[in-house]
Design a protein around this motif. Structure first.
Motif, mmCIF file in Angstrom:
data_model
loop_
_atom_site.group_PDB
_atom_site.id
_atom_site.type_symbol
_atom_site.label_atom_id
_atom_site.label_comp_id
_atom_site.label_asym_id
_atom_site.label_seq_id
_atom_site.Cartn_x
_atom_site.Cartn_y
_atom_site.Cartn_z
ATOM 1 N N PHE A 25 23.005 42.588 -31.600
ATOM 2 C CA PHE A 25 22.554 43.981 -31.681
ATOM 3 C C PHE A 25 23.100 44.823 -30.520
ATOM 4 O O PHE A 25 23.377 46.008 -30.682
ATOM 5 C CB PHE A 25 21.025 44.044 -31.735
ATOM 6 N N ALA A 26 23.287 44.192 -29.348
ATOM 7 C CA ALA A 26 23.795 44.948 -28.194
ATOM 8 C C ALA A 26 25.264 45.317 -28.389
ATOM 9 O O ALA A 26 25.655 46.479 -28.223
ATOM 10 C CB ALA A 26 23.609 44.124 -26.920
ATOM 11 N N GLU A 45 33.885 38.084 -30.211
ATOM 12 C CA GLU A 45 32.674 37.342 -30.613
ATOM 13 C C GLU A 45 33.035 35.892 -30.944
ATOM 14 O O GLU A 45 33.928 35.635 -31.752
ATOM 15 C CB GLU A 45 32.024 38.041 -31.822
ATOM 16 N N THR A 53 21.867 36.231 -32.054
ATOM 17 C CA THR A 53 20.689 35.356 -32.212
ATOM 18 C C THR A 53 20.460 34.981 -33.669
ATOM 19 O O THR A 53 20.187 33.824 -33.996
ATOM 20 C CB THR A 53 19.431 36.112 -31.702
ATOM 21 N N TRP A 56 23.000 32.533 -35.205
ATOM 22 C CA TRP A 56 22.974 31.148 -34.744
ATOM 23 C C TRP A 56 21.670 30.412 -35.079
ATOM 24 O O TRP A 56 21.683 29.225 -35.358
ATOM 25 C CB TRP A 56 23.173 31.097 -33.220
ATOM 26 N N ASP A 65 8.925 37.773 -33.915
ATOM 27 C CA ASP A 65 7.476 37.881 -33.716
ATOM 28 C C ASP A 65 7.086 39.300 -33.293
ATOM 29 O O ASP A 65 5.970 39.545 -32.866
ATOM 30 C CB ASP A 65 6.953 36.814 -32.743
ATOM 31 N N TYR A 71 11.072 45.978 -34.927
ATOM 32 C CA TYR A 71 12.221 45.182 -34.491
ATOM 33 C C TYR A 71 13.448 45.636 -35.281
ATOM 34 O O TYR A 71 13.920 44.962 -36.193
ATOM 35 C CB TYR A 71 11.957 43.683 -34.686
ATOM 36 N N VAL A 118 35.249 34.280 -25.206
ATOM 37 C CA VAL A 118 35.795 34.747 -23.933
ATOM 38 C C VAL A 118 35.596 33.656 -22.888
ATOM 39 O O VAL A 118 34.483 33.152 -22.701
ATOM 40 C CB VAL A 118 35.114 36.068 -23.505
ATOM 41 N N MET A 445 13.092 43.740 -27.858
ATOM 42 C CA MET A 445 14.463 43.781 -27.335
ATOM 43 C C MET A 445 15.325 44.916 -27.891
ATOM 44 O O MET A 445 16.221 45.402 -27.200
ATOM 45 C CB MET A 445 15.162 42.446 -27.607
HETATM 46 C C1 LIG Z 1 14.709 32.291 -32.154
HETATM 47 C C2 LIG Z 1 14.638 33.610 -31.470
HETATM 48 C C3 LIG Z 1 13.702 34.540 -31.858
HETATM 49 C C4 LIG Z 1 13.651 35.776 -31.240
HETATM 50 N N1 LIG Z 1 12.689 36.664 -31.628
HETATM 51 C C5 LIG Z 1 12.614 37.866 -31.024
HETATM 52 C C6 LIG Z 1 11.617 38.814 -31.390
HETATM 53 O O1 LIG Z 1 10.780 38.560 -32.233
HETATM 54 N N2 LIG Z 1 11.593 39.993 -30.740
HETATM 55 C C7 LIG Z 1 12.491 40.306 -29.769
HETATM 56 O O2 LIG Z 1 12.419 41.405 -29.216
HETATM 57 N N3 LIG Z 1 13.463 39.448 -29.428
HETATM 58 C C8 LIG Z 1 13.540 38.237 -30.015
HETATM 59 N N4 LIG Z 1 14.512 37.355 -29.637
HETATM 60 C C9 LIG Z 1 15.489 37.753 -28.613
HETATM 61 C C10 LIG Z 1 16.837 38.160 -29.253
HETATM 62 O O3 LIG Z 1 17.807 37.422 -28.591
HETATM 63 C C11 LIG Z 1 17.055 39.649 -29.104
HETATM 64 O O4 LIG Z 1 16.030 40.321 -29.788
HETATM 65 C C12 LIG Z 1 18.388 40.204 -29.642
HETATM 66 O O5 LIG Z 1 18.747 39.674 -30.873
HETATM 67 C C13 LIG Z 1 19.488 40.031 -28.618
HETATM 68 O O6 LIG Z 1 20.647 40.704 -29.026
HETATM 69 P P1 LIG Z 1 21.946 40.689 -28.102
HETATM 70 O O7 LIG Z 1 22.999 41.370 -28.830
HETATM 71 O O8 LIG Z 1 21.593 41.170 -26.744
HETATM 72 O O9 LIG Z 1 22.269 39.145 -27.884
HETATM 73 P P2 LIG Z 1 22.594 38.013 -28.951
HETATM 74 O O10 LIG Z 1 21.961 38.316 -30.239
HETATM 75 O O11 LIG Z 1 22.268 36.726 -28.297
HETATM 76 O O12 LIG Z 1 24.158 38.131 -29.147
HETATM 77 C C14 LIG Z 1 25.059 37.735 -28.153
HETATM 78 C C15 LIG Z 1 26.364 37.378 -28.815
HETATM 79 O O13 LIG Z 1 27.329 37.139 -27.796
HETATM 80 C C16 LIG Z 1 28.142 36.078 -28.209
HETATM 81 N N5 LIG Z 1 28.728 35.475 -27.014
HETATM 82 C C17 LIG Z 1 28.102 34.935 -25.955
HETATM 83 N N6 LIG Z 1 28.996 34.479 -25.054
HETATM 84 C C18 LIG Z 1 30.217 34.751 -25.570
HETATM 85 C C19 LIG Z 1 31.545 34.518 -25.111
HETATM 86 N N7 LIG Z 1 31.794 33.933 -23.950
HETATM 87 N N8 LIG Z 1 32.560 34.929 -25.893
HETATM 88 C C20 LIG Z 1 32.348 35.534 -27.089
HETATM 89 N N9 LIG Z 1 31.112 35.764 -27.569
HETATM 90 C C21 LIG Z 1 30.059 35.375 -26.813
HETATM 91 C C22 LIG Z 1 27.212 35.129 -28.934
HETATM 92 O O14 LIG Z 1 27.901 34.300 -29.841
HETATM 93 C C23 LIG Z 1 26.292 36.111 -29.650
HETATM 94 O O15 LIG Z 1 26.732 36.370 -30.947
HETATM 95 C C24 LIG Z 1 14.560 36.094 -30.214
HETATM 96 C C25 LIG Z 1 15.494 35.145 -29.801
HETATM 97 C C26 LIG Z 1 15.535 33.917 -30.419
HETATM 98 C C27 LIG Z 1 16.546 32.916 -29.947
#
Ligand SMILES: Cc1cc2nc3c(=O)[nH]c(=O)nc-3n(C[C@H](O)[C@H](O)[C@H](O)COP(=O)(O)OP(=O)(O)OC[C@H]3O[C@@H](n4cnc5c(N)ncnc54)[C@H](O)[C@@H]3O)c2cc1C
Length: 543
Positions: A25-26, A45, A53, A56, A65, A71, A118, A445
């Motif tokens: 999402f970020a 990616e 998240t 995977w 949750d 969300y 990366v 988040m």
């Molecule tokens: C099982 C679970 C349930 C969750 N439930 C909730 C919830 O209910 N509410 C809530 O607020 N949050 C929840 N979370 C937290 C969740 O991680 C965040 O809500 C949100 O999805 C994070 O988004 P993001 O883009 O920051 O990170 P992520 O979704 O983790 O995405 C990061 C991406 O970066 C990629 N990446 C990482 N390192 C590298 C690299 N070196 N090179 C290339 N790509 C890379 C990964 O493959 C991944 O696709 C939950 C997390 C988990 C694990």
């Protein structure tokens, strides 16, 4: 993508304004905003798809949750009006479908390089550019580098002697196979009873021949009471989405919930019990918002902790099992409070055995099972619900080198230092989304991500308009902010549990409380003030 000749075996894939790492999402929102502001950007990616998240974590039972209506992204009124969530708490497949829909709707796929991990990022001082190298042998050059690598994306694999010798399949909940996994009739072991374990255990118990649950620390969990989306509830949200999102952002966790404003100790035990029962029946983690001081005052916290312990004892039929499942040595909420579907009921099943591996530590694995204490458990499959190297794990896996050869992993050896969780001194033009030192994992988040990404986009825009080459956190400002992060945590009960917020689930990781516990509104206000004050605490300059 334009390919240019490169040095050595690497191919220069091209030059961009921004390289964004991660398409969760970020990363998706960062790409969208960068494009809207007229910058060229590429997302790298590791996965073959978007969603992070939710790409995977495909284990059975995976769901959020935080209520689906909250969300989700708020940046597009059209998006939040047209998307329909089918359940109160969305399941992993539905959240993944949403991420794909967003990427499609905003035409993001064309700027994402999938299956691209990366490995390194190096800052070149002579031209103020980041050079980002990947496992595909490509190099990307960009003025700005945004780590959208996720707080919970680096799976934590326990070091169990003999794990490699186990002949059956081993699954980590955070990298679950894409093909259906059948555990029907098998003898299955699950290690870990945190959020993922609590979700997966009832699902596996329903199909396994026998399930052994290896628990080190019991967790507080409340019933989610998930259900199909109520049409009236959905309409009420959609009718006033903008106002409700604004109100949610004014709450500490970025969540609009029924926050009580009294101390738990200011009401009679009867009134308190009634309130806890009401919230227990409603389901979800809203019980932690019943009173204003449940996460600050140990005595107040004990009232709700004891209520939940009583519920566990009521549900679990065998008292010796119930006692193992009841958390006693840390406050409720100090670890992430879980929301479950029939988790404690699962331990009444004849085919489920709880193994207390605090009393009987896991000693080793062999080709056909696991030994804990003096007992051997024959297993066909093993599931690791052992969580993540949270907040710093994914970033630390990348070899990031800033000014004068400074290595980020080495800089963070004693714990991560950042300014607002957004930048770290010595690494100009490198941003982190929901990094350590920001509220991130203590909040809903998606709004936290949106606010961080908006701040980064505004910052990049400002620096570009100024004609400057770089922005960088200064050491003194970073030190002051880290003091603020420590102070904010000290005033809470968070520091009283051995949790992944502190990194203690990862052997050798320094025990530092990583997120900012001062709440989302305070954090957001500070971020806005810093920007309005010409990026106070940051150095802006030309090369
Ligand atoms: C099982 C679970 C349930 C969750 N439930 C909730 C919830 O209910 N509410 C809530 O607020 N949050 C929840 N979370 C937290 C969740 O991680 C965040 O809500 C949100 O999805 C994070 O988004 P993001 O883009 O920051 O990170 P992520 O979704 O983790 O995405 C990061 C991406 O970066 C990629 N990446 C990482 N390192 C590298 C690299 N070196 N090179 C290339 N790509 C890379 C990964 O493959 C991944 O696709 C939950 C997390 C988990 C694990």
């Amino acid at each position: 993508m334009q390919k240019l000749a490169g040095r050595g075996d690497e191919v220069v894939a091209g030059s961009f304004d921004l390289v964004i790492v991660g398409a969760g999402f970020a990363g998706l929102y960062m790409l969208h905003l960068a494009r809207r502001m007229g910058f060229s950007a590429v997302v790298l990616e590791a996965a073959p798809g978007v969603g992070g998240t939710w790409f995977w974590n495909r284990y059975p039972g995976a769901r959020c949750d935080v209520e689906s209506m909250q969300y989700s992204y708020s940046f597009s009124e059209e998006l939040q009006q047209e998307w329909h969530w089918s359940e109160r708490y969305a399941s992993q497949p539905e959240i993944l479908a949403y991420a794909n829909y967003v990427a499609w709707k905003f035409d993001l796929f064309c700027d994402i390089e999938f299956n691209t991990r990366v490995l390194a990022a190096a800052f070149q001082e002579d031209d103020c550019r980041w050079v980002v190298s990947t496992d595909q042998g490509m190099r990307y050059r960009a003025k700005w580098c945004v780590m959208a690598t996720g707080c919970l994306s680096a799976a934590q694999i326990p070091s169990i002697p003999g794990l490699d010798s186990f002949q059956g399949p081993v699954y980590h909940t955070g990298s679950w196979p894409h093909e259906p996994v059948s555990l029907a009739g098998q003898s299955v072991g699950v290690i870990g009873t945190g959020s993922s374990g609590i979700q997966v255990i009832p699902e596996i118990a329903a199909q396994a021949g026998h399930l052994y649950v290896f628990q080190r620390t019991p967790n507080y969990s409340v019933p989610a009471r998930n259900r199909p989306m109520d049409a009236e509830y959905e309409s009420s949200w959609k009718a006033e989405y903008a106002q409700r999102r604004k109100k949610a952002r004014a709450m500490s966790a970025g969540l609009l919930w029924d926050q009580g404003d009294k101390s738990a100790l200011a009401v009679s035990p009867e009134e308190r019990l009634q309130e806890y029962e009401r919230r227990w029946a409603a389901g979800g983690t809203g019980i932690m918002a019943a009173y204003s001081d449940l996460l600050q005052n140990a005595d107040a916290n004990e009232t709700v902790a004891e209520f939940v312990r009583g519920k566990i004892r009521n549900v679990v039929e065998r008292s010796e099992v119930a006692e193992l499942l009841v958390p006693v040595d840390y406050p409720i909420g100090a670890k992430r409070t879980c929301a479950d579907t029939k988790y404690f009921e699962t331990f009444n099943r004849e085919n489920v055995t709880l193994v207390d591996h605090r009393a009987s530590p896991i000693r080793e694995m062999s080709s056909n099972g696991i030994t804990a204490g003096s007992e051997f458990f024959r297993l066909d499959s093993l599931v690791l619900a052992t969580g993540f190297d949270a907040m710093t794990g994914a970033i630390s896996k990348i070899d990031i080198v800033g000014r004068r050869g400074l290595n980020l992993k080495e800089k963070w050896l004693n714990g991560p230092n950042t300014l607002l969780g957004l930048m770290t001194a010595g690494f100009p033009n490198l941003f982190i989304v929901t990094g350590p030192g920001s509220p991130s994992v203590l909040t809903n988040m998606i709004p936290s991500i949106e606010d961080n990404v908006q701040w980064i986009a505004d910052c990049i825009s400002h620096i570009s308009e100024e004609g400057a080459d770089f922005i960088e956190a200064t050491g003194p400002a970073e030190e002051t902010w880290m003091g603020e992060v420590r102070r904010a945590a000290e005033g809470t009960l968070f520091v009283q549990a051995k949790s992944w917020y502190l990194g203690v689930n990862v052997p050798g990781k320094p025990a530092v409380f990583m997120p900012y516990a001062g709440g989302m509104p305070a954090y957001q206000r500070i971020c806005e003030e810093v920007a309005a004050d010409g990026y106070r605490g940051f150095a802006i300059g030309t090369r």
